[in-house]
Design a protein around this motif. Structure first.
Motif, PDB file in Angstrom:
ATOM      1  N   ALA A 137       0.863  -1.187   0.000  1.00 46.71           N
ATOM      2  CA  ALA A 137       0.000   0.000   0.000  1.00 46.71           C
ATOM      3  C   ALA A 137       0.896   1.233   0.000  1.00 46.71           C
ATOM      4  O   ALA A 137       1.734   1.401   0.882  1.00 46.71           O
ATOM      5  N   VAL A 138       0.748   2.055  -1.007  1.00 47.79           N
ATOM      6  CA  VAL A 138       1.600   3.254  -1.136  1.00 47.79           C
ATOM      7  C   VAL A 138       0.712   4.482  -1.302  1.00 47.79           C
ATOM      8  O   VAL A 138       0.743   5.146  -2.345  1.00 47.79           O
ATOM      9  N   PRO A 139      -0.067   4.822  -0.275  1.00 47.43           N
ATOM     10  CA  PRO A 139      -0.996   5.953  -0.416  1.00 47.43           C
ATOM     11  C   PRO A 139      -0.308   7.285  -0.616  1.00 47.43           C
ATOM     12  O   PRO A 139      -0.907   8.216  -1.168  1.00 47.43           O
ATOM     13  N   PHE A 140       0.957   7.401  -0.190  1.00 47.63           N
ATOM     14  CA  PHE A 140       1.644   8.685  -0.299  1.00 47.63           C
ATOM     15  C   PHE A 140       2.479   8.801  -1.576  1.00 47.63           C
ATOM     16  O   PHE A 140       3.166   9.809  -1.769  1.00 47.63           O
ATOM     17  N   LEU A 141       2.429   7.788  -2.436  1.00 51.46           N
ATOM     18  CA  LEU A 141       3.273   7.812  -3.631  1.00 51.46           C
ATOM     19  C   LEU A 141       2.990   9.013  -4.537  1.00 51.46           C
ATOM     20  O   LEU A 141       3.935   9.679  -4.982  1.00 51.46           O
ATOM     21  N   GLU A 205       3.258   9.061   7.760  1.00 46.83           N
ATOM     22  CA  GLU A 205       2.610  10.363   7.633  1.00 46.83           C
ATOM     23  C   GLU A 205       3.474  11.230   6.726  1.00 46.83           C
ATOM     24  O   GLU A 205       4.704  11.066   6.697  1.00 46.83           O
ATOM     25  N   LEU A 206       2.845  12.140   5.997  1.00 44.82           N
ATOM     26  CA  LEU A 206       3.611  12.954   5.044  1.00 44.82           C
ATOM     27  C   LEU A 206       2.973  14.322   4.883  1.00 44.82           C
ATOM     28  O   LEU A 206       1.746  14.439   4.794  1.00 44.82           O
ATOM     29  N   THR A 207       3.823  15.338   4.848  1.00 48.29           N
ATOM     30  CA  THR A 207       3.399  16.697   4.535  1.00 48.29           C
ATOM     31  C   THR A 207       4.370  17.270   3.514  1.00 48.29           C
ATOM     32  O   THR A 207       5.586  17.221   3.711  1.00 48.29           O
TER      33      THR A 207
END
Length: 323
Positions: A137-141, A205-207
């Motif tokens: 799962a790579v939701p931040f890709l 988490e990513l911003t």
């Protein structure tokens, strides 16, 4: 062959701007002398191409000149359709764009090339991940890809193998790599010593910050990744084990172990093979050789041989107790 090379020089200069004879020679895999001759041929043909001498010199097309000789050969058209990977494109949020580009490219091809490209698409399908690997799962890709493209610093919470496992990081993403179905981002930490490799699926988490950065001019993503792989394999197999293998055991080996058996293996009178195999760690070696069952006998190191014997006795006792 020469006409194709002349066209390649035109397209290289048109897309990249000023290039030296040495750069053109390296790109086309010919000698610098050959480039000089080709440039002279382009001059003779009336192409507005000029060159400057000196350290900052090179060849350049006259401003505003563009060639329309961009037709694809049959092999080039087939290669473009073959290299399209809908899965990774979808991961990056580019699935519809890829489908649209393929449709437009197909429509622009002459009927003969279109038929060959369609045949290539029907005959070949590229699927990068391995059989037993679950899709990560790579939701931040897509956000990482956007930051790579725009040169934006990322603030992430990242899960690593060592303690403390969950850490905060500020990353300058230089590029993305897809390896065996898994996405990696090559990134540097602001003020750090250089780029490192991070698994995108381990970003918790990513911003995307508004802070901009520039990728160093001398950074080459392909060269970095090749060096990273060499270093990974050098660190992966730090030990060795002397073993005896049955013919079936030899056939069951894969990867580095199979290559080592082929190069170090010697035949014994009973039909078995004695070989020195690389191992990653005591735990991995234990599981690796245990999986081969009676098709392998570990001769050294003594610690590994003893551990396998203890496991074999424990397994035998468990099954004997249940008989």
């Amino acid at each position: 062959m020469k006409s194709s090379r002349l066209l390649s020089i035109l397209l290289l200069l048109q897309t990249r701007g000023r290039m030296t004879a040495a750069q053109l020679a390296a790109e086309l895999e010919v000698s610098v002398r050959t480039v000089y001759r080709d440039v002279e041929a382009l001059h003779t043909a009336g192409v507005p191409l000029y060159g400057d001498a000196g350290h900052r010199g090179g060849y350049e097309l006259l401003a505003g000149f563009r060639t329309r000789l961009t037709g694809l050969s049959a092999g080039e058209a087939e290669a473009l359709f073959l290299t399209a990977l809908p899965g990774p494109a979808a991961d990056l949020g580019l699935g519809p764009a890829l489908a649209g580009a393929r449709l437009k490219l197909r429509a622009a091809l002459p009927p003969g090339l279109r038929a060959q490209a369609d045949r290539m698409s029907r005959r070949f399908h590229l699927d990068a991940p391995g059989w037993y690997a679950e899709d990560d799962a790579v939701p931040f890709l897509p956000a990482v890809a956007e930051a790579v493209w725009r040169g934006r610093v990322l603030a992430v919470r990242y899960r690593r193998w060592t303690e403390p496992t969950d850490v905060g990081r500020r990353l300058e993403p230089y590029g993305l790599v897809l390896k065996a179905g898994r996405w990696y981002v090559v990134a540097a930490r602001p003020g750090g010593s250089g780029p490192r490799t991070y698994r995108v699926d381990q970003i918790l988490e990513l911003t995307v910050t508004g802070e901009e950065f520039d990728v160093p001019d001398d950074f080459d993503l392909s060269a970095y990744w090749q060096a990273h792989q060499r270093d990974f394999h050098a660190r992966l197999h730090r030990g060795e084990a002397l073993v005896r293998l049955s013919p079936r055991g030899v056939a069951r080996l894969t990867g580095a172990a199979a290559r080592a058996a082929a190069t170090t293996g010697t035949d014994e009178p009973d039909g078995w093979t004695r070989a020195v195999l690389p191992v990653e760690s005591p735990d991995h070696a234990h599981d690796q050789f245990l999986a081969l069952g009676t098709d392998v006998e570990v001769l050294a190191p003594d610690e590994l041989r003893t551990r396998l014997a203890e496991t074999a006795r424990a397994v035998a006792e468990r099954y004997a107790a249940g008989a």
